[in-house]
Design an enzyme around this catalytic site. Structure first.
Site, PDB file in Angstrom:
ATOM      1  N   HIS A 145       0.835  -1.201   0.000  1.00 46.95           N
ATOM      2  CA  HIS A 145       0.000   0.000   0.000  1.00 46.95           C
ATOM      3  C   HIS A 145       0.874   1.256   0.000  1.00 46.95           C
ATOM      4  O   HIS A 145       0.521   2.260  -0.611  1.00 46.95           O
ATOM      5  CB  HIS A 145      -0.916  -0.005   1.225  1.00 46.95           C
ATOM      6  CG  HIS A 145      -1.943  -1.082   1.188  1.00 46.95           C
ATOM      7  ND1 HIS A 145      -3.275  -0.839   0.926  1.00 46.95           N
ATOM      8  CD2 HIS A 145      -1.843  -2.420   1.368  1.00 46.95           C
ATOM      9  CE1 HIS A 145      -3.950  -1.975   0.948  1.00 46.95           C
ATOM     10  NE2 HIS A 145      -3.099  -2.944   1.216  1.00 46.95           N
ATOM     11  N   ASP A 162      -5.683   6.006   1.828  1.00 46.69           N
ATOM     12  CA  ASP A 162      -5.875   4.621   1.419  1.00 46.69           C
ATOM     13  C   ASP A 162      -7.317   4.235   1.709  1.00 46.69           C
ATOM     14  O   ASP A 162      -7.829   4.474   2.805  1.00 46.69           O
ATOM     15  CB  ASP A 162      -4.914   3.730   2.218  1.00 46.69           C
ATOM     16  CG  ASP A 162      -4.817   2.318   1.666  1.00 46.69           C
ATOM     17  OD1 ASP A 162      -5.874   1.704   1.435  1.00 46.69           O
ATOM     18  OD2 ASP A 162      -3.693   1.829   1.500  1.00 46.69           O
TER      19      ASP A 162
END
Length: 216
Positions: A17, A109
């Site tokens: 990520h 995110d």
């Protein structure tokens, strides 16, 4: 004082990520946007050095000495982080707003849907960033809307805009959902309020996901 927009980019503390959001941060910086990259305190301590033009800030997830390992397992880690994260992020935004470069938007995110609530409370733009490719996210989305049941009990899976998939092609946590629902709940939770985000960004190659992307 140079007048340039300031984006806070908040990544989930996992390398898969961190990487796409950091690469996107470099693109923003090249376009003249000031970027503050944010991750957890523990992950920030082990993160490789960022480009000097990108500022690193951290927030506590409640497990500053070991992250998930300190929490012993993923579920209690997420539960506690989701409790303390919003306030810790809000405190960071307020601190940065007292500088010469207040925050204009938060790019977060999508694993952190609660960030959008913090952004709205602070009166700034909230931008959801889907770090996984759209074909994978499409699977999660169809779980959310009930078109794909879990745990899987069929060998062949047919979903709109995707090729015929086999049982073995699916993410492992769709197969053992009853044993540990934490990972799938996190992935599906990306879409819980994504329709309220000011923008949605996707980490994808259009040539690979060209049929999937227009369907959203």
């Amino acid at each position: 004082m140079e007048n340039k927009p300031h984006c806070l980019v908040l990544s989930f503390p996992a390398q898969g990520h961190i990487n796409p959001m950091l690469q996107f941060s470099k693109v923003l910086q090249q376009e003249g946007i000031k970027v503050t990259f944010v991750t957890t305190l523990f992950f920030g301590n082990i993160l490789q050095k960022l480009p000097p033009s990108i500022t690193l800030e951290t927030i506590s997830d409640g497990f500053d000495n070991g992250g998930v390992r300190e929490a012993k397992s993923f579920k209690p880690y997420l539960e506690h982080f989701w409790q303390v994260g919003p306030k810790n992020l809000e405190n960071l935004i307020e601190k940065l707003n007292r500088t010469n470069y207040p925050i204009d938007c938060v790019i977060y995110d999508a694993f952190y849907p609660w960030v959008l609530d913090v952004a709205k409370k602070q009166g700034i733009f909230g931008v959801s960033f889907l770090t996984q490719n759209m074909s994978v996210n499409s699977i999660y989305y169809h779980v959310l809307v009930g078109k794909l049941g879990v745990p899987l009990d069929v060998q062949e899976i047919s979903l709109p805009m995707l090729p015929q998939l086999q049982y073995k092609d699916m993410p492992s946590f769709l197969l053992n959902y009853e044993k540990d629902p934490s990972f799938l709940d996190l992935a599906v939770g990306q879409f819980s309020n994504i329709d309220q985000a000011d923008w949605i960004l996707c980490n994808s190659f259009y040539e690979l996901d060209g049929e999937v992307i227009p369907s959203y």
